[in-house]
Each structure stands twice: as structure tokens, then as C-alpha cells.
Write a protein that holds these residues in place. Structure first.
Motif: not given
Length: 482
Positions: A77-99
Motif C-alpha cells: 500500500h502506497g508503493s509506486v513503480g513497477g511490479g514483481a514476479i517471483f519464481t521458485w524451483a520446487l527442488n530448492k524452494p528457499q531462494q526465489p528468482l525475482r523479476s
């Protein structure tokens, strides 16, 4: 609040291979970033994996080829700018790939092979990426209002989009993948504004040549469309706004979730008919279990799964149809299907009463001797023809129980033969004993008569009535001597 739910096949590497169902349930909310994504075992109800820092809008979570989870993120809430899409590999779901795309992304859609990913924005723009290298293939203004739903056709040749103003558009993937002119306008096959309120769900079906899809809306309708021509086939009316839709695995039932938490069940009839998608005219069955608006629906091999704004997820047994008429509590060991020694036998019940003295079907052998041993081990063996018929039918079906019953029956036959042998031997011994006693008595009687006859032969006089013929010739006072 549960906003996104779906199920997928359990991954042996990431999820761990369980003993029960091979499906897991993925749940995501849009409120609390700390809640994140939870992956649950559908059989035990245990949480297998927790992925924090994720909050996804409606239709913003999907699975790529059962290997990656992709989720668009709700802007704070109140943020401006672009969005974000996160991707997780199911064999190692700790750290997502952030787009980070240029603007916030709401609904997501992907092709069945996982090669292409589409995202819709609140501004009405649609983005198309190539998943392997992350390249943005196309972006265009698809709608004048916010995007609410994205879905690919069964053969991935068409992209279907629905917006807040009720407009449904169908786009050709051949035109979208024309990357030589990035700024070229996309080829819109057709569009419709039949819905008078926001589109809440898009569902493609396996109709004739993959040419049908269903749209749901807050205008309390579900509409069936022909993908190629854009023709409206049929409209199903509901008493209230529809927020989510799904079909069963056989695509015979349509489940539509309402704003009050009700789930309407309608029968689908998809076939080679003039009307390729027909909704039955009967009143739909209503499932009630939620206290808030339905936010997501999915269907698994276990049954229907629903999520609601009341922060609950429900599993419905809609596969086994019919009213519940009986409840019985049984021991857990009885339902484990373990092979145990069972002396109790069940046979097919006779259709008609059998005569009491009839030997057809029942053979009963009882002891005739009254010795103490007989009372301790009575012989009472019963064998029915119906049991043999049941074993024969089970052998035809090639069931494991048939062999077990044959083994048990053979053991019973051996036991019966051994007991019958002992019984006959006891009867023989008893008869022999009685015969010997009778012979001895006769010998004793015979020897006693001989001794009396030799010692008193002169004094003994045996009288017998004269024959009938001699009675006329002899005088009345005359006696016969021998």
C-alpha cells in the motif's frame, strides 16, 4: 485470506515421495507477506513446505510443468513503480528468482509446455515472456480496464483474456510470437462484451477440436463460447455473482463459486451435438460450507477443493455422489486389508428356502456314538454349493481372495477327511466290540445247553405241540415223545 489454490503432482526431489496420494495442495494469500505460500499433503493435512515473503493477487499463482512455482506480487500500500514476479524451483524452494516488470502484474497464464508466460496489469496491458531466457516477446494494450483473468487454449494456440469491464478477448499466438516487429499491433481474433460486470474466471474445455471455453462473471452468469468463431453458445444464470469456476477431471460437472460462499454444481454435456456445450436445465446443486466469498476452486483426484475469504480451505467429496444414509464405526485394523486368519466364513444367501431334509447343498455328518470323546470333539461339517459357486466366480475375476478361499477350503476338506476317518474307525471298533460280545454270549449259551443235555438226557422230556397233520390222527390224551 486464501486467494490462490491449486494442486500438482508430488515431486520426488523437492516434496519427498510419500506413501499416500501423489498430489499436494499449494495455498497462497494476498494479505500478509509473512504468510507466504504453504504446500500441504492432501492425505494427511500436514504442511510439507513453507515459502515466506509472498502475497499474490487473484489468479496470480501457477505451476510451470510441475517444476516451478510462479507468483505475481501485490504491491504494498502506497508503493509506486513497477511490479514483481517471483519464481521458485520446487527442488530448492528457499531462494526465489525475482523479476521486476515495468508495472504491477495481476493474473498470470502459461502454456501447457511451460515455454511462454503471460501477465496482465491493472492498466489493461498484457505482457508475454519466453520462460527459458526471460525475454519479453510482446507487450500490448489489450483492454481499457484492469486485467482479471488470463488463460491459454488447450492446444496453446490462443490466449484468452478477461477484464474488469466484462470484455473477453481472444488473441492468436502466431501473431503474438511475431517478434520481428515488436511494436506491431496484435491480431485480435474476436472479443465480446456480453458480460455486464467483471470477469472472474476463464476455463478452457476439451470440447470438439478444443474450441470451447467458459467465462464467469460477477453479473451472476457463466457463458460458453466457441473459441474460433467467438460465438456465444449458451448462458447459465445464477442467483448471485460468480467468483470462481472449475470442472471435474472428466469435465462432466461445472462448479461455480458465489459471492456468499455457495458452490453451485451444474451438469455439462459436451459431445458431437449441434450445441457442443450444453448446460442441463435442472436446478444446480448447492454446496454450503464457507461463510465468505469463494476466491479459488480447483479439482484433484481426491475431490473438489475450495478457498474462501473466510480464510478456510475445504475439501469436498463430490466424486462419490449420493446422500449419506448410514454411519458405522469399525476398528482400524479391520480396514487395513491385512491377511488374517479368519475362521468365520460368509456364503451367498439362498434366494428360496431349502427343505430341512434336503441334502442338496448341505451335507451334515454327526456322531452316533455317545462316548466321552465324542462329546469333546463332535463331527459337524457343512459344505454349501453356493460357496463353490462363489469361489468359481472369484476365480473368473482373478482376485487374490479366490486363492486364499481355495486354500482355506482345501484345509477344511483335509480336516473333515481326517475327522471322518477317525469317526469311521471308532464306529468299526465299536461294531467289532459289539460283534465279539454277541458271539461270546452265543457261545456261552450253546455250551450250557450241551452240558445240560448230556447229563440229564434220560430225565429230560421236551414237549412240543404236535403238527397240524398229526393232531387229527392222535388221541386227545396221547403225547408225542422225541
Amino acid at each position: 485470506m486464501c486467494r490462490n489454490i491449486f494442486h500438482f503432482e508430488r515431486s520426488d526431489r523437492g516434496m519427498g515421495k510419500g506413501n499416500g496420494s501423489d498430489e499436494v495442495l499449494v495455498v497462497c494469500s494476498d494479505r500478509n507477506m509473512g504468510t507466504g505460500i504453504a504446500i500441504w499433503d492432501m492425505e494427511t493435512g500436514d504442511r510439507i513446505v513453507h515459502i515466506p515473503t509472498c502475497a499474490s493477487p487473484l489468479h496470480g499463482l501457477l505451476c510451470l510443468r510441475d517444476q516451478f512455482l510462479v507468483a505475481s506480487q501485490v504491491n504494498k500500500h502506497g508503493s509506486v513503480g513497477g511490479g514483481a514476479i517471483f519464481t521458485w524451483a520446487l527442488n530448492k524452494p528457499q531462494q526465489p528468482l525475482r523479476s521486476y516488470p515495468l508495472e504491477a502484474i495481476g493474473p498470470l497464464g502459461c502454456t501447457k509446455d511451460g515455454l511462454f508466460l503471460a501477465g496482465g496489469s491493472p492498466s489493461g496491458n498484457v505482457y508475454l515472456w519466453e520462460v527459458a531466457d526471460g525475454r519479453l516477446l510482446k507487450t500490448w494494450r489489450a483492454h481499457s480496464k484492469s486485467l482479471k483473468c488470463l488463460s491459454f487454449s488447450k492446444d496453446d494456440s490462443l490466449l484468452i483474456s478477461g477484464s474488469e469491464d466484462g470484455v473477453v478477448c481472444v488473441w492468436s499466438m502466431v501473431s503474438l510470437l511475431d517478434t520481428e516487429n515488436f511494436e506491431s499491433s496484435c491480431s485480435l481474433l474476436h472479443y465480446s462484451s456480453e458480460h455486464t460486470s467483471s470477469v472472474t474466471g476463464l476455463l478452457t474445455t476439451s470440447g470438439i477440436a478444443n474450441s470451447t471455453f467458459i467465462s464467469s462473471s460477477l453479473d451472476a452468469t457463466c457463458k460458453a463460447w466457441d473459441v474460433v468463431s467467438g460465438r456465444l453458445i449458451q448462458t447459465q444464470d445464477y442467483p448471485l455473482g460468480i467468483t470462481a469456476i472449475v470442472t471435474d477431471l472428466a469435465e462432466q460437472l461445472l462448479f461455480a463459486g458465489g459471492v456468499d460462499g455457495s458452490i453451485f454444481v451444474s451438469v455439462l454435456d459436451i459431445g458431437l451435438l449441434e450445441d457442443p456445450f450444453a448446460v442441463a436445465g435442472d436446478e444446480p446443486v448447492v454446496l454450503k460450507g464457507h461463510n465468505g466469498s469463494i476466491t479459488a476452486l480447483t479439482f484433484s483426484s481426491v475431490g473438489l477443493i475450495s478457498a474462501s475469504e473466510d480464510c478456510t480451505v475445504c475439501l469436498w467429496d463430490v466424486i462419490n455422489k449420493g446422500a449419506v444414509t448410514n454411519l458405522v464405526v469399525i476398528p482400524r485394523s479391520a480396514s487395513n486389508h491385512r491377511r488374517v486368519s479368519n475362521q468365520f466364513r460368509v456364503s451367498v444367501l439362498n434366494k428360496c428356502p431349502q427343505p430341512a431334509n434336503s441334502s442338496n447343498g448341505i451335507l451334515t455328518l454327526l456322531h452316533t456314538c455317545s462316548s466321552p470323546e465324542d462329546h469333546q470333539a463332535p463331527v459337524d461339517f457343512k459344505r454349501t454349493n453356493s460357496l463353490d459357486q462363489q469361489i468359481f466366480e472369484m476365480e473368473q475375476e482373478q482376485t487374490p481372495a479366490a486363492m486364499q478361499m481355495k486354500v482355506e477350503t482345501s484345509m477344511d476338506h483335509r480336516t473333515w477327511a481326517r475327522r471322518m476317518t477317525n469317526h469311521v474307525m471308532e464306529m468299526n471298533r465299536d461294531l467289532q466290540s459289539r460283534l465279539l460280545d454277541s458271539i461270546q454270549i452265543r457261545l456261552l449259551l450253546a455250551s450250557g445247553n450241551d452240558s445240560r443235555a448230556t447229563g440229564k438226557s434220560k430225565k429230560l422230556k421236551i414237549e412240543s405241540p404236535p403238527p397240524l397233520q398229526q393232531e387229527k390222527s392222535c388221541p386227545r390224551n396221547e403225547q408225542a415223545f422225541f
